[in-house]
Design a protein around this motif. Structure first.
Motif, short mmCIF file in Angstrom:
data_model
loop_
_atom_site.label_atom_id
_atom_site.label_comp_id
_atom_site.label_asym_id
_atom_site.label_seq_id
_atom_site.Cartn_x
_atom_site.Cartn_y
_atom_site.Cartn_z
N LEU A 46 0.85 -1.49 0.14
CA LEU A 46 0.13 -0.16 -0.25
C LEU A 46 1.13 1.41 0.04
N SER A 47 0.39 2.09 -0.27
CA SER A 47 0.70 3.29 -0.40
C SER A 47 1.38 3.69 1.10
N ASP A 48 2.36 4.40 1.20
CA ASP A 48 2.48 5.19 2.82
C ASP A 48 2.35 6.93 3.31
N ILE A 49 2.10 6.76 3.79
CA ILE A 49 1.49 8.16 4.67
C ILE A 49 1.88 8.63 5.57
N GLY A 50 2.63 7.88 6.12
CA GLY A 50 3.50 8.69 7.48
C GLY A 50 3.02 8.73 8.86
N ALA A 51 1.66 8.62 9.10
CA ALA A 51 1.08 9.20 9.83
C ALA A 51 0.89 8.46 11.19
N CYS A 52 1.49 6.81 11.38
CA CYS A 52 1.46 6.88 12.98
C CYS A 52 2.66 7.52 13.67
N ARG A 53 3.97 7.71 13.12
CA ARG A 53 4.70 8.38 13.24
C ARG A 53 5.50 7.39 14.07
N LEU A 66 13.23 11.96 10.16
CA LEU A 66 12.49 11.94 9.49
C LEU A 66 11.72 10.42 9.62
N THR A 67 10.80 10.45 8.78
CA THR A 67 9.47 9.57 8.69
C THR A 67 10.39 8.72 7.83
N ALA A 68 11.11 7.27 8.47
CA ALA A 68 11.50 6.07 7.37
C ALA A 68 10.59 5.34 6.52
N CYS A 69 9.70 5.52 6.28
CA CYS A 69 8.96 4.97 5.39
C CYS A 69 9.06 5.42 4.57
N CYS A 156 -5.05 4.05 10.93
CA CYS A 156 -4.62 4.14 10.42
C CYS A 156 -4.50 4.27 9.05
N THR A 157 -5.73 3.81 8.48
CA THR A 157 -6.34 4.07 7.25
C THR A 157 -5.93 3.12 6.06
N ARG A 158 -5.71 2.15 6.25
CA ARG A 158 -4.91 1.09 6.07
C ARG A 158 -5.89 0.39 4.66
N CYS A 159 -7.41 0.31 5.80
CA CYS A 159 -8.75 0.38 5.29
C CYS A 159 -9.41 0.49 3.69
N VAL A 160 -9.03 2.19 4.16
CA VAL A 160 -9.17 2.98 2.79
C VAL A 160 -8.15 2.76 2.25
N ARG A 161 -6.56 2.49 2.70
CA ARG A 161 -5.66 2.75 1.45
C ARG A 161 -6.41 1.43 0.32
N VAL A 162 -5.90 0.57 1.20
CA VAL A 162 -6.52 -0.96 -0.03
C VAL A 162 -7.81 -1.02 -0.76
#
Lengths: 240, 189, 559, 476
Positions: A46-53, A66-69, A156-162
């Motif tokens: 899935l695309s990365d969004i850098g949200a959970c930090r 920096l956001t590693a993802c 986390c929006t994984r559901c939204v993204r998938v």
């Protein structure tokens, strides 16, 4: 993705020299080389969004974490994946998540198979120092096969993204903002009434917690299958 | 129906003429999905709020997922999914207004009319809203009564104005013609 | 095109010369809300009634600055400014045109408020009718653009901007020239210029004032930017809460289009540039550039991690230049007068002037523009006239929810990006709220935290939950229910949210707390230990003796 | 002058409560009350949750007998699914339930009650606890610990963990039993059986020392209620029919459908306690009060159904002509049930299809209402759920053993107080007997009030003018 010539760069992760392709993210390179960086919103495929930090890392020369993802590697980069400061921030971040909704592992369908629970163990979160927010949120069991329990959602929006990126239905999205943000289906209607949902269940499988689960599962019985995702992603991208 | 869905709109939900304004807004932007916010502005301007029917219509017209449309509509505070009351009172809660007594205004309205931010009185006459700085900091605390900004308001004046709305709608409905004096006596401290 | 502009200028000057008197009525939002429209109408009728219409013109102009005295009226020929003007006062004003100014209505203009300012961005504010492009042109507008398009290369334009030392006026203070260079260098044919007019800081209304009073200046700045970086499309993202600014902007864009200054061929050159307006919809976070881009794309205004920066990957994934209103408004005079001229103003690291919105416990609330480096002391006590009634200024809040409170003792510091930062605050977009002893610093911190909490987009965890937790702790402190442990927890959270949040909103959300803790820790302690609010603002619970120490259930993490 | 004694909290019981004893002008006991001071919102907090979570969620009511709630809850859920669960699954549930009964009874007898029996009702209260027992009677204490361990170990082997196993699910159990596990359990049975026999023998020898207590510890006529095996009227702890007998041992009602409980059980509410008062409907309130639990069960059955326990049961029933009425004999009954449990487990483990892998019936919810009734160590336990069309709980109603016994406990307190408390001076030993009568019922107050959080108990002495004259307060 990796068409044409890709340059190889060298960088240091936790003091160790590693090589990487220039279009890789810090997270990818770190994981390939056996360094553990905790993540929650990240999901391979899935695309990365850098949200959970949680994947924040220290990079020498940068005064910000920096956001590693989502940060791509650079020649000569010196990355630190674990430090007392990072560990403490990660613990507090997971603590924030636990305080946000009503997470009760003991009676959760995902007990023992939960990404959030595992994170708590990984970051050494033994107790919560901040008050629980105890939001009164609902549970949507209108779908024939699945249940959405907002109490356990970590946004986390994984559901939204998938649903958008893989299934292409875009049934899920977020409504509201801030701490009042909720995942929704269609016009925030009951999931069972959704016109766009294909009932494929991908959202359920990628959900890190027991927020999305299959009906009929009792406590601790919900295990998620995710191996399908990288395969589907590479098929979509037309990779070999 | 249209041969090219990009160029022609989905039929509006009703014959209401206001849909033309909405359609015009979408057409101006080539029915592109990125014109969603502009379109929602047009709907809200025309109908006063965004109801489910209009959200469905906009989603179909712009070929945008419904959850996306709903997500955008609820992200921005400017959009309302509920109809507002006959009259609206917007209290500015910007910093200058805050330190000059905006919380007291909200408190007074809450005590007198039992409504909080975003709520409407039971009789549907008065809605209370708050704004993040109207930019009228020089006149703090400021409030907007049916679209008219009033500066240096106080608790009594706000309560009086809202009571007047509740009791005699036609008599005090703010109109652009009303002179600043008559307004001043009611609102200014 | 140069001839056309000159011609317009001449016509305008001739027209003006016909009038003996020009009566300017401030019709910016501040004065409108105290009845300026009615005053203007009454003045017009009065002029007509007195048969003076051939000698006297009544003109609506932009912001005259001293909002507190609105509605403001200025009679140019008499150098008289009138304040708190009502419809009843209009016969006297018109009657006095050929005799003496009406003394009882006069606002003294020989005061520091007017004398100490150095108006560059605001040079036309209150002078020209913002709804007429001709007046802007007559005041020298668009001449810089024509010069640039005909005599300068894009690189030279950027050089001037770089030489000016201009730094982003939206708050960050990033060197504008550097930003332009990055976008100019970015590959690809499609680039965008965005003007950030989503002025969301409570207590800041400079951008609104500029857009209402002199919209063409912003448009000219954007066209110059488009030329310099190689963009052909611009967007102004403006708050929907500013209807008058939007109206003026719309009008200005269509006038510029008609005049051939926007469109496929700008000023008869091969350079094409268009500007569209995009309305915000009430989300403070959209002031953050990546959130702003998402909003223009019709999405939820949620930021994304940077890098990549919009200069490389912005609107629709294309290189995008984003500057705020004031930054763009500074561009035309820089091009007209040269970067060096601009760099001669201000301090070594902060060049030029800065527009501030003064509000709160201060006599002269309104809009001012002063050279960088002017001390806060001068701004508050001299230009601003101090606290009404001669009270003590306790602190000055700058930078809105991302800023901090600077106590009285530090007011002799010069205002520039770096010195404000060293004081624990930021320049921000330029809102300045003066607080006197009636303000409680815990309450102020709580106010800003409440703001950040409700404006948090909810994407990243530290900001979404951290702001709520911090707000609750502040509430606990302000109601006298907190312990020193709570204060320690609050400070920990501040550190975490600052360092781990995704975007500027979260990263700066703890600033008001951190700065008030730095200078006013004793007030926090008084709330906690003595259960009292020194300023008498906070309502301390009567039953504070029983501090609630809820036995927080240990998170049932274990299986 | 009259006064009131307050015992707060009552010690060595599950949960927290207090006792108030009102004295008249002559120092005699006028009235006494057993108040449950804790409140839990379990029924409320279940609302809106998926019914599939109920067994595990409901088990959280209590950390002592979670298995009992698992049973009743899972049975209620089976009813919602409208399935008959596979027999091996039912047997596995039975085994776990018996393990639970054994360990809980062991806890009640050895840990909570035995200090009174071994050390004496009037012994030094600072020594009158399980550690005192361990010091003075190490063998008995060790037996108690072993027996409890035995039960808990079986629960863990079956369900994966000792407390709150998630193994019992709607439709059956989630994992079948392996042969190794079965053999492991079987191997522990002989020792447990020995302990049960040993303890029974010892108890019978000391019974005579407690004649006064036997006579006064809630010794009065009442109804007795519980489940009996539908086939042979033997002891049934997992399922069966409801039978009610009176003080003479005559059957008042038999073969009542447990799921139909609202037809014959009603609950009364008193303002001074969070615990309701259920009663047998046809006989009205308060006349229709009854007792449940080990004593009641042994009073209603016609046999235990296992060889050794049947012998003991016959001896027990010979104590009186009709039903055994003294609540002191709850202890006795408990020991017999331990023996029965150990024997019955062995029988079940040796049933031929106990290792079957078909241990779960899958179905969508097919009914909107489900009742599950089983016997908890302390008595009949009823779970009653109503769900909406999506399977979310709309209402939940629980009637717990301690609730059924509420009236009897109150009367018992009054009886003991009247017998032992006289005059102004209150001896500690007197108060201990007031508590001890409560202890015989082994009440689980956490369960019965579905309380949240921890809770202590106190005894209060109140004068006729309502003033609190004296109080004994104990922290949890």
């Amino acid at each position: 993705m990796n068409r044409g010539q890709v340059r190889i760069v060298t960088l240091k992760i936790d003091g160790k020299d590693v090589g990487a392709r220039e279009n890789e993210t810090i997270l990818e390179v770190a994981r390939e080389n056996g360094f553990d960086i905790p993540t929650l919103c990240h999901m391979e495929g899935l695309s990365d969004i850098g949200a959970c930090r949680l994947c924040l890392v220290e990079v020498k020369g940068s005064n910000k974490l920096l956001t590693a993802c989502v940060t791509t590697v650079q020649e000569g980069m010196e990355v630190t994946t674990h430090s007392p400061r990072l560990d403490s921030y990660r613990r507090m971040t997971v603590e924030m998540l636990f305080s946000e909704r009503n997470h009760v592992c003991a009676v959760c369908v995902s007990n023992g198979h939960c990404d959030l629970q595992n994170l708590a163990v990984d970051v050494g979160l033994t107790h919560i120092t901040v008050p629980y927010l105890y939001p009164k949120v609902s549970i949507d069991a209108s779908h024939e096969r699945f249940v959405l329990d907002h109490n356990r959602c970590v946004l986390c929006t994984r559901c939204v993204r998938v649903c958008d990126e893989i299934e292409g239905a875009h049934t899920w999205d977020l409504m509201g903002r801030g701490v009042k943000t909720r995942v929704i289906t269609d016009l925030a209607e009951a999931w069972g009434d959704s016109e766009s949902c294909t009932s494929c269940g991908k959202c359920v499988q990628v959900c890190p917690t027991g927020a999305l689960f299959e009906k009929g599962k009792s406590v601790a019985e919900m295990t998620k299958r995710r191996t399908f995702l990288p395969y589907l992603t590479s098929m979509r991208n037309g990779d070999e | 129906m249209a041969t090219n869905p990009r160029q022609s709109a989905v039929d509006p939900p009703s014959d209401d003429k206001r849909w033309r304004i909405v359609q015009a807004a979408m057409r101006r932007n080539g029915f592109r999905r990125d014109a969603l916010i502009e379109t929602l502005h047009a709907v809200q301007e025309s109908f006063g709020y965004l109801d489910e029917e209009s959200l469905r219509y906009v989603a179909r017209s712009l070929r945008a997922p419904m959850s996306h449309v709903y997500g955008v509509s609820t992200f921005y505070h400017f959009f309302s999914l509920k109809p507002a009351g006959e009259h609206t009172c917007v209290v500015c809660t910007g910093t200058a207004c805050y330190i000059k007594g905006a919380p007291g205004l909200l408190d007074a309205v809450g005590k007198e009319f039992h409504i909080g931010d975003g709520e409407t009185t039971e009789d549907g006459k008065v809605s209370l809203l708050t704004a993040r700085c109207l930019g009228s900091c020089g006149l703090a605390p400021a409030a907007v009564f049916d679209g008219q900004v009033a500066g240096k308001v106080n608790r009594e004046a706000v309560v009086e104005r809202l009571h007047a709305w509740q009791n005699g709608p036609a008599a005090v409905k703010a109109s652009p013609e009303s002179s600043p004096e008559s307004e001043g006596s009611a609102v200014y401290a | 095109m140069r001839e056309k502009l000159a011609e317009i200028k001449a016509i305008e000057e001739d027209a003006k010369a016909q009038y003996t008197h020009t009566v300017n009525v401030c019709t910016a939002a501040g004065c409108l809300s105290s009845g300026a429209a009615q005053v203007k109408e009454a003045l017009g009728k009065e002029v007509e009634r007195s048969g003076l219409e051939r000698w006297c013109q009544v003109k609506g102009v932009g912001c005259l600055g001293l909002c507190t005295a609105g509605p403001l009226v200025e009679v140019e020929s008499q150098s008289a400014m009138y304040g708190h003007v009502t419809v009843e006062d209009t016969p006297a004003i018109v009657g006095g045109l050929n005799t003496k100014p009406v003394e009882r209505l006069r606002v003294p203009t020989g005061t520091p408020f007017f004398l100490r300012q150095n108006r560059i961005v605001l040079e036309n504010s209150g002078r020209i009718d913002p709804e007429r492009i001709e007046e802007y042109i007559a005041a020298g507008g668009y001449s810089g653009l024509v010069t640039a398009l005909t005599e300068m290369t894009p690189a030279q334009v950027i050089d001037e901007v770089t030489a000016s030392g201009l730094r982003g006026r939206g708050g960050g203070g990033y060197p504008t020239g550097l930003k332009w260079t990055t976008v100019a260098k970015a590959p690809g044919p499609d680039k965008y210029v965005i003007c950030n007019a989503d002025e969301g800081d409570p207590g800041a209304f400079m951008d609104r004032s500029v857009l209402e009073s002199d919209p063409h200046r912003v448009i000219e700045g954007m066209i110059l930017a488009g030329y310099a970086v190689g963009a052909s499309q611009g967007y102004v993202y403006v708050r929907a809460e500013y209807p008058l600014a939007i109206e003026h902007l719309k009008k200005a864009i269509s006038q510029a289009r008609r005049m051939g200054l926007l469109g496929r061929s700008v000023a008869e050159t091969t350079f094409g540039f268009n500007i569209d307006i995009r309305l915000g919809a009430g989300a403070f976070v959209c002031g953050e550039e990546t959130a702003l881009i998402a909003s223009i794309e019709g999405k939820r205004g949620q930021p994304r991690p940077r890098p990549p920066y919009p200069a490389e990957y912005g609107l629709w994934g294309k290189p995008t230049l984003i500057n705020n209103v004031e930054s763009f408004a500074n561009i035309p005079p820089i091009i007209r007068n040269g970067g060096e001229w601009y760099a001669s103003l201000g301090t070594e690291k902060s060049k030029g002037t800065k527009v501030f919105a003064l509000a709160g416990a201060i006599t002269n609330t309104g809009i001012i523009e002063v050279p960088m480096g002017t001390s806060l002391q001068e701004i508050v006590y001299e230009i601003g006239g101090g606290v009404p009634g001669g009270g003590r200024c306790k602190a000055v809040q700058t930078g809105g929810p991302s800023g901090g409170c600077i106590p009285d003792a530090y007011l002799d510091n010069p205002v520039d990006y770096d010195s404000l930062r060293s004081l624990g605050s930021i320049m921000g977009s330029g809102g300045m709220i003066v607080m006197d002893d009636s303000s409680c610093m815990v309450d102020v911190a709580k106010y800003f935290m409440e703001f950040c909490m409700t404006e948090s987009c909810g994407k990243c965890v530290p900001c979404r939950v951290g702001t709520v937790q911090m707000y609750r702790l502040l509430d606990k402190i302000s109601t006298g229910r907190a312990t020193l442990e709570d204060l320690a927890l609050l400070e920990n959270l501040c550190d975490m949210v600052q360092n781990t949040s995704l975007c500027g909103l979260g990263q700066t959300a703890p600033n008001p707390v951190v700065s008030t803790l730095r200078y006013f820790r004793d007030e926090y302690i008084a709330h906690i230990e003595e259960k009292r609010c020194p300023a008498g603002v906070c309502k301390i619970h009567s039953s504070v003796a029983q501090t609630d120490s809820p036995s927080y259930a240990v998170a049932e993490v274990a299986q | 002058m009259s006064r009131t004694i307050l015992i707060d909290p009552v010690t060595r019981i599950e949960g927290h409560a207090k006792i108030t004893i009102h004295l008249d002008d002559n120092g005699g006991v006028e009235d006494a009350f057993f108040h449950v001071t804790q409140f839990r919102g379990f029924e409320k907090l279940c609302e809106g949750r998926p019914f599939y979570e109920m067994p595990s969620l409901m088990a959280r009511i209590c950390g002592i007998c979670p298995v009992s709630h698992l049973m009743a809850s899972a049975k209620a859920c089976d009813a919602l699914l409208a399935v008959q669960i596979p027999e091996p699954a039912a047997n596995l549930r039975r085994i776990m339930n018996l393990a639970q009964v054994v360990q809980s009874h062991a806890l009640s007898f050895f840990h909570l009650a035995s200090p009174d029996l071994l050390l004496g009702m009037d012994s030094d209260p600072t020594q009158r606890h399980i550690f005192g027992v361990a010091q003075n009677h190490p063998n008995l204490a060790r037996d108690g610990i072993r027996l409890r361990q035995f039960g808990q170990q079986i629960i863990e082997w079956l369900g994966g963990k000792r407390i709150h196993p998630a193994w019992v699910v709607p439709g059956g159990v989630s994992e079948p039993l392996s042969a190794e596990r079965r053999d492991q359990i079987l191997a522990t049975i002989p020792e447990a059986r020995q302990i049960a026999i040993r303890t029974l023998d010892w108890f019978k020898t000391v019974m005579d020392d407690y004649r006064e207590e036997i006579r006064t510890f809630a010794n009065f006529p009442s109804l007795f209620m519980g489940l009996v095996n539908s086939e042979d009227n033997s002891l049934a702890l997992y399922d069966g029919h409801i039978r009610i007998v009176d003080a003479t041992g005559h059957i008042v009602a038999d073969r009542l459908d447990p799921t139909d409980y609202p037809a014959y059980v009603e609950e009364a509410v008193e303002p001074w306690t969070y615990l309701k008062f259920p009663y047998y409907k046809p006989q009205g309130y308060p006349g229709g009060f009854y007792r449940v639990g080990p004593l009641a069960r042994l009073n209603i059955i016609e046999k235990c159904g296992t060889p050794l326990a049947d012998q003991e049961w016959a001896e027990f029933r010979s104590l009186e002509r009709g039903a055994v009425l003294s609540s002191f004999h709850y202890h006795y009954a408990r020991l017999i049930e331990i023996l029965y449990g150990v024997e019955r487990m062995e029988e079940l483990l040796n049933t031929p299809d106990i290792l079957s892998t078909h241990v779960r019936a899958y179905a969508q919810p097919n009914r909107s209402e489900g009742v599950g009734v089983s016997e908890a160590p302390r008595g009949t336990l009823m779970h009653h759920y109503r769900i909406d069309e999506n399977g979310l709980i709309q209402t939940a109603n629980l009637i717990i053993a301690t609730g059924h016994n509420n009236m009897a406990m109150n009367r018992g307190v009054k009886q003991v107080a009247r017998h032992f408390i006289h005059g102004e001076k209150i001896e500690e030993g007197m108060l201990n007997r007031v508590e001890a009568v409560i202890r015989t019922f082994d009440p689980c107050l956490s369960c019965s009030t579905h309380a949240m959080g921890k809770m202590p108990m106190d005894v209060q002495l109140i004068g006729p003018d309502g003033r609190v004259l004296d109080s004994v307060k104990r922290d949890a």
